[in-house]
Design a protein around this motif. Structure first.
Motif, PDB file in Angstrom:
ATOM      1  N   ALA A   1     -36.315  -0.204 141.821  1.00 43.37           N
ATOM      2  CA  ALA A   1     -37.065   0.184 140.620  1.00 43.37           C
ATOM      3  C   ALA A   1     -38.090  -0.888 140.273  1.00 43.37           C
ATOM      4  O   ALA A   1     -37.816  -2.089 140.372  1.00 43.37           O
ATOM      5  N   ARG A   2     -39.281  -0.450 139.854  1.00 47.13           N
ATOM      6  CA  ARG A   2     -40.351  -1.355 139.451  1.00 47.13           C
ATOM      7  C   ARG A   2     -40.801  -0.965 138.050  1.00 47.13           C
ATOM      8  O   ARG A   2     -40.931   0.222 137.737  1.00 47.13           O
TER       9      ARG A   2
ATOM     10  N   CYS B   1     -42.470   8.517 139.072  1.00 45.26           N
ATOM     11  CA  CYS B   1     -42.681   7.598 137.950  1.00 45.26           C
ATOM     12  C   CYS B   1     -42.213   8.244 136.652  1.00 45.26           C
ATOM     13  O   CYS B   1     -42.261   9.469 136.495  1.00 45.26           O
TER      14      CYS B   1
ATOM     15  N   VAL C   1     -41.729   3.090 134.728  1.00 48.64           N
ATOM     16  CA  VAL C   1     -40.851   2.716 135.833  1.00 48.64           C
ATOM     17  C   VAL C   1     -41.166   3.604 137.024  1.00 48.64           C
ATOM     18  O   VAL C   1     -41.433   4.804 136.879  1.00 48.64           O
ATOM     19  N   ARG C   2     -41.158   3.013 138.197  1.00 49.06           N
ATOM     20  CA  ARG C   2     -41.325   3.751 139.448  1.00 49.06           C
ATOM     21  C   ARG C   2     -40.027   3.642 140.238  1.00 49.06           C
ATOM     22  O   ARG C   2     -39.544   2.543 140.510  1.00 49.06           O
ATOM     23  N   GLU C   3     -39.460   4.785 140.580  1.00 50.47           N
ATOM     24  CA  GLU C   3     -38.261   4.847 141.408  1.00 50.47           C
ATOM     25  C   GLU C   3     -38.552   5.772 142.575  1.00 50.47           C
ATOM     26  O   GLU C   3     -38.772   6.964 142.378  1.00 50.47           O
TER      27      GLU C   3
ATOM     28  N   LYS D   1     -31.140  -0.650 139.136  1.00 53.66           N
ATOM     29  CA  LYS D   1     -31.460   0.393 140.099  1.00 53.66           C
ATOM     30  C   LYS D   1     -32.256  -0.209 141.246  1.00 53.66           C
ATOM     31  O   LYS D   1     -33.321  -0.803 141.018  1.00 53.66           O
TER      32      LYS D   1
END
Length: 256
Positions: free
Chosen positions: A163-164, A191, A185-187, A160
């Motif tokens: 994404a982080r 989060c 995950v951060r998108e 993605k």
């Protein structure tokens, strides 16, 4: 103690599936937990000849064979880069290198253990599992199913953009089972947090956008927690707030 009457290294997934329909038969992976059970196995089904131990990376996804070991996940450069090191962090505390060279991804996810670092991490990755007869199923759905006789072939992780990821856990000692796990995950502006070792199976939380403190408070309030020898429910609730807040802050910093 486990007793095995026959051993079969299968030549196809169809052969593995047919053998696995008999209740006394078992598919074997690294034999980490299975060998600790008191169990009489008719035929031990070995998938190691089917080439399911590799990680295939494309522009859009990772396709990870069920026989890939946790050590493979730990050392794979593509997974490390995509997850910002979270994949490596999620498995590196699991006992030691010797065990991680044996334990398989398929066995870890099929078992659906409440304490599983692997399940926690792959839920955050929005992964799906590929079953021989059942096709592709979201891991969040598969994790809630009862165990059946289908064969878990591989795990699919979509890539993605933007994404982080972050992974944290608390353990009584370095190589012990975790008291609590937190994969995040951060998108975009949102989060998602996965809390495992509650001590039950991992749960997914998607709090309303806000500060790290606000998201931590919401997940802490909504989390269903219990007590066992590794920590009380009250202690785990404090850990939830701390780990989610730290994860949210880290994700915000890496997104800048």
């Amino acid at each position: 103690m486990i007793t095995i009457r026959e051993y079969k290294k299968v030549q196809s997934l169809e052969e593995a599936y047919e053998l696995n329909q008999k209740k006394s038969n078992r598919i074997i992976g690294g034999m980490i937990w299975l060998k600790m059970e008191t169990l009489n196995v008719g035929t031990a089904i070995d998938l190691s000849g089917l080439g399911l131990d590799a990680v295939e990376e494309t522009e859009t996804e990772f396709r990870i064979g069920a026989m890939a070991t946790l050590r493979t996940l730990e050392t794979h450069e593509g997974l490390a880069a995509y997850t910002n090191g979270a994949m490596r962090e999620s498995v590196r505390h699991i006992v030691g290198v010797q065990l991680r060279n044996l334990a398989t991804l398929g066995g870890s996810l099929y078992s659906r253990f409440g304490f599983s670092d692997v399940l926690t991490m792959f839920l955050a990755l929005d992964a799906s599992v590929e079953l021989y007869k059942g096709g592709i199923v979201p891991l969040c759905e598969y994790a809630e199913r009862k165990k059946d006789r289908d064969v878990l072939v591989r795990v699919i992780v979509p890539k993605k953009a933007g994404a982080r990821f972050d992974y944290r856990s608390v353990r009584p000692t370095r190589t012990d089972l975790p008291t609590l796990t937190c994969a995040s995950v951060r998108e975009g502006d949102g989060c998602r947090f996965v809390i495992g070792s509650r001590p039950a199976r991992a749960m997914i939380f998607t709090p309303e956008a806000g500060s790290a403190e606000q998201m931590a408070e919401q997940v802490q309030r909504e989390a269903v927690l219990g007590s066992n020898m590794r920590g009380s429910a009250a202690y785990r609730r404090k850990l939830v707030g701390t780990l989610v807040r730290r994860a949210a802050e880290a994700l915000e910093n890496t997104a800048e």
